[in-house]
Design a protein around this motif. Structure first.
Motif, short mmCIF file in Angstrom:
data_model
loop_
_atom_site.label_atom_id
_atom_site.label_comp_id
_atom_site.label_asym_id
_atom_site.label_seq_id
_atom_site.Cartn_x
_atom_site.Cartn_y
_atom_site.Cartn_z
N CYS A 1 -32.24 -23.29 35.52
CA CYS A 1 -32.75 -23.70 36.91
C CYS A 1 -33.05 -25.21 36.91
O CYS A 1 -33.75 -25.94 36.21
N GLY A 2 -32.70 -25.95 38.08
CA GLY A 2 -32.98 -27.17 38.17
C GLY A 2 -34.44 -27.60 38.49
O GLY A 2 -34.91 -28.73 38.50
N ILE A 3 -35.06 -26.66 39.19
CA ILE A 3 -36.39 -26.66 39.59
C ILE A 3 -37.58 -26.40 38.43
O ILE A 3 -38.50 -27.05 38.16
N THR A 4 -37.35 -25.07 38.00
CA THR A 4 -38.14 -24.50 37.13
C THR A 4 -37.63 -24.63 35.74
O THR A 4 -38.71 -24.45 34.81
N ALA B 1 -33.92 -20.09 32.34
CA ALA B 1 -32.48 -19.85 31.67
C ALA B 1 -32.24 -18.54 32.58
O ALA B 1 -30.68 -18.43 32.51
N ARG B 2 -32.63 -17.65 32.71
CA ARG B 2 -32.03 -16.31 33.10
C ARG B 2 -32.16 -16.09 34.71
O ARG B 2 -32.91 -16.77 35.27
N CYS C 1 -32.18 -20.75 39.76
CA CYS C 1 -32.69 -19.28 39.36
C CYS C 1 -32.62 -18.66 40.31
O CYS C 1 -33.11 -18.88 41.57
N ARG C 2 -32.71 -17.07 40.45
CA ARG C 2 -32.74 -16.19 41.51
C ARG C 2 -33.77 -16.41 42.23
O ARG C 2 -33.88 -16.32 43.56
N THR D 1 -36.47 -18.02 47.47
CA THR D 1 -37.62 -18.76 48.37
C THR D 1 -37.09 -19.80 49.17
O THR D 1 -37.25 -19.81 50.21
N LEU D 2 -35.87 -20.61 48.66
CA LEU D 2 -35.48 -21.75 49.47
C LEU D 2 -34.66 -21.01 50.72
O LEU D 2 -34.37 -21.61 51.50
#
Length: 100
Positions: free
Chosen positions: A63-66, A69-70, A79-80, A85-86
């Motif tokens: 994930c580019g933010i957090t 990996a899953r 990530c999902r 959220t966004l």
């Protein structure tokens, strides 16, 4: 949030893959169908001597933010949880909250 060590390890792998990409591709090209068995064996030995992290299959999407990996979404690079959220906040273009 993923562990910082895992995120840093992934960045080191990306750099190593980029560093050895041309050399790796050249060796793989020598292992073609037209080459002799001896040439193939030599090419395999050269590949075996290269660092493990030089192979691009060792990379993992994060994930580019957090850095999670899953649950990775390739469409957004998130990530999902972050997609949800966004999207709920209306920050992802072309995505609307569904209701029926």
């Amino acid at each position: 949030m993923a562990k910082l060590a895992l995120i840093n390890k992934q960045e080191r792998r990306k750099k190593m893959v980029a560093k050895y990409a041309k050399k790796h591709d050249a060796i793989k090209a020598k292992m073609s169908v037209n080459s002799t068995p001896e040439e193939r064996i030599d090419a395999m030995k050269k590949l075996a001597k290269m660092p493990r992290n030089a192979n691009k299959t060792r990379l993992h999407n994060r994930c580019g933010i957090t850095g999670r990996a899953r649950g990775f979404s390739r469409l957004f690079g998130l990530c999902r949880q972050q997609v949800r959220t966004l999207a709920g906040e209306g920050k992802l273009p072309g995505v609307r909250k569904s209701s029926w």
